[in-house]
Design a protein around this motif. Sequence first.
Motif: not given
Length: 354
Positions: A63, A72, A141
């Motif tokens: 992440l 993303i 996400t």
Amino acid sequence: MVIVPTAISAWYLWTRAVDQYVSTVGFSIRKEDSAPSIDFLGGLTQFAGGSTASDTDILYDFLQSEDIVARIDAAVDLRGKFSKEWPNDPIFAYDPNGTIENLTRHWKRQVDVLYDTTTRLITLRVSAYTPEDALAIANATFEESSRTINRLSDVARDDATRFTRNELARAQEKLTTARQALTAFRMRTQIVDPTADLEGQMGILNSLQAALAETLIELDTLRENATDRDQRVIQTEKKVDAIRNRISEEREKFSASSEGPGGENYAELMAEYEKLSSDMLFDQTAYRSARAAHDIAQAEAQRQSRYLAAHIEPKLAEASLVPNRPYLLACVFGALLLGWSVMLLIYYSVRDRR
């Protein structure tokens, strides 16, 4: 040194800094059997060894990586959403001409990744200039994290079944080779089953021996009532000799020098057939065992697969929470005041020494 920079900071925060909205999503990694989120790579490390990283640790590191930022950005145009207020708000907005490294650093400013090592829960707080952008980034996400967990789960499943799959392929190859060898033997010798052929030969031999016994009894009976020159005795003696010769010929087939249907040594053919049969039987047993082990490994790998479960669904923000202007102004004022105090103490210390 303190008042003027603080005043400039206050002017920027209340006149140039644009309101941002926060969307929160929380999730954890679960197993299909509803067990708590534990080591995702536990099964993998049993084969690889040496690794102690859990699935949540891997996801936490992912992440904050350039990989997820690039993914993303391609999915929801991250650069465009973070640079909406550029150059109006150069401090909090992103420069659209920046590199992927710049975008990753800005991502870490806009997306807070909170990881509780005790409960293995991950919480994301995504900030953006509109509620819709914050919600879109939070959803993207979560989806990308879920795909990553599925991808890693597939890798772990494949690793867990790789050994049994290779063993199954080797066992199948051996069984195929053994069957081909037995087929080649039958085509070469024109004998489907030497064992059955041998049983047939033994049946013939047993029948001849029974016929010989009956003929000898008949001959003894005739000799009691007739002379040796009697045609019945002579014919019976010839019959006995013929049966005995036939028995000798049949027994010769079982000797080391006898020949089979293809002109090869019959004993060697039997030895070769028994070897091929035993090899195929062994390979069949090994194949069944390898197939059962592979099926068990696949079922176990499917049972232990992981998935991402959200315990906090992202929602559309209704009020701006970022930037926290009073808090940021207090931090600026405190830092400046501390710096000014340190410099003042240094000045008085140097003056007193003089």
